[in-house]
Design a protein around this motif. Structure first.
Motif, PDB file in Angstrom:
ATOM      1  N   LEU A  94       0.774  -1.157   0.130  1.00 58.01           N
ATOM      2  CA  LEU A  94      -0.133   0.071  -0.134  1.00 58.01           C
ATOM      3  C   LEU A  94       0.952   1.256  -0.013  1.00 58.01           C
ATOM      4  N   GLN A  98      -3.078   5.518   0.514  1.00 59.06           N
ATOM      5  CA  GLN A  98      -3.716   4.420   0.827  1.00 59.06           C
ATOM      6  C   GLN A  98      -3.746   4.147   2.509  1.00 59.06           C
ATOM      7  N   GLU A 101      -5.868   6.956   3.824  1.00 56.61           N
ATOM      8  CA  GLU A 101      -6.917   6.884   3.682  1.00 56.61           C
ATOM      9  C   GLU A 101      -7.620   5.878   4.664  1.00 56.61           C
ATOM     10  N   ILE A 102      -7.025   4.510   4.847  1.00 57.51           N
ATOM     11  CA  ILE A 102      -7.609   3.574   5.690  1.00 57.51           C
ATOM     12  C   ILE A 102      -7.714   4.295   7.176  1.00 57.51           C
ATOM     13  N   LEU A 118     -12.224  -3.246   5.351  1.00 58.48           N
ATOM     14  CA  LEU A 118     -10.854  -2.483   4.540  1.00 58.48           C
ATOM     15  C   LEU A 118      -9.794  -3.579   4.185  1.00 58.48           C
ATOM     16  N   LYS A 121     -11.233  -4.386   0.996  1.00 61.27           N
ATOM     17  CA  LYS A 121     -11.348  -3.295  -0.154  1.00 61.27           C
ATOM     18  C   LYS A 121      -9.885  -2.876  -0.808  1.00 61.27           C
ATOM     19  N   TYR A 122      -8.626  -2.995   0.219  1.00 63.49           N
ATOM     20  CA  TYR A 122      -7.400  -2.838  -0.061  1.00 63.49           C
ATOM     21  C   TYR A 122      -6.499  -3.686  -0.457  1.00 63.49           C
ATOM     22  N   ASN A 123      -7.061  -5.026  -0.226  1.00 64.64           N
ATOM     23  CA  ASN A 123      -6.381  -6.393  -0.509  1.00 64.64           C
ATOM     24  C   ASN A 123      -5.095  -6.519   0.295  1.00 64.64           C
ATOM     25  N   CYS A 124      -5.353  -6.298   1.549  1.00 71.87           N
ATOM     26  CA  CYS A 124      -4.439  -6.624   2.566  1.00 71.87           C
ATOM     27  C   CYS A 124      -4.944  -7.387   3.953  1.00 71.87           C
TER      28      CYS A 124
END
Length: 172
Positions: A94, A98, A101-102, A118, A121-124
């Motif tokens: 990220l 990003q 934003e998280i 989350l 959404k952020y692929n983590c």
């Protein structure tokens, strides 16, 4: 006159004859193999009297733990399957924007922007989201209060079991 009579002693044949000794089946067996390990210690191996059947559990065991081990070269190639196969997920790194934003979304409304949502959404991972955007103390207390309200609805057996577990853990 009637006097004192001496007790009679009967001589039995047991006293003169030695006690019988059972013969050792291993020493007289024709198929027994004797291995001298150290002085006064002998290992005796006697094969079974009958040939094993094709379905024998000793020559062809059902359990893989009882089967003979393969040589080390083959053992390295054979790897058991995973108990719970996991899906390989490509994790992305990220950017700073990003991550900020998280943190902003999590601070605004942690109830709708959960760690799981989350992370998807952020692929983590949810653990990563929890590390970069932890909850505030007030939110932790609110979640704790909600959990206590839920525990009040529990039955007696569940409460007792929970209390027993706490006491057992205290004795570790």
């Amino acid at each position: 006159m009637r006097g004192f009579a001496a007790p009679r002693v009967f001589a039995r044949s047991f006293a003169t004859r030695p006690l019988p000794r059972p013969r050792d089946p291993l020493s007289t067996s024709k198929n027994a193999e004797h291995y001298e390990i150290t002085p006064n210690v002998t290992f005796i191996h006697r094969p079974p009297p009958t040939a094993p059947t094709p379905h024998s559990l000793t020559t062809l065991p059902a359990s893989p733990l009882l089967r003979p081990r393969p040589p080390p070269a083959e053992a390295a190639a054979v790897v058991p399957p995973l108990l719970k196969p996991r899906k390989e997920v490509q994790r992305t790194h990220l950017s700073k924007a990003q991550i900020e934003e998280i943190q902003r979304l999590r601070a605004e409304d942690p109830e709708t922007h959960t760690r799981q949502k989350l992370a998807l959404k952020y692929n983590c991972s949810p653990l990563f989201v929890g590390m970069i955007a932890p909850l505030k103390k007030e939110m932790h207390e609110k979640i704790g209060e909600a959990l206590e309200k839920q525990k009040e609805k529990w039955g007696e057996r569940k409460k007792v079991a929970r209390e027993v577990r706490k006491r057992r853990k205290a004795h570790w």
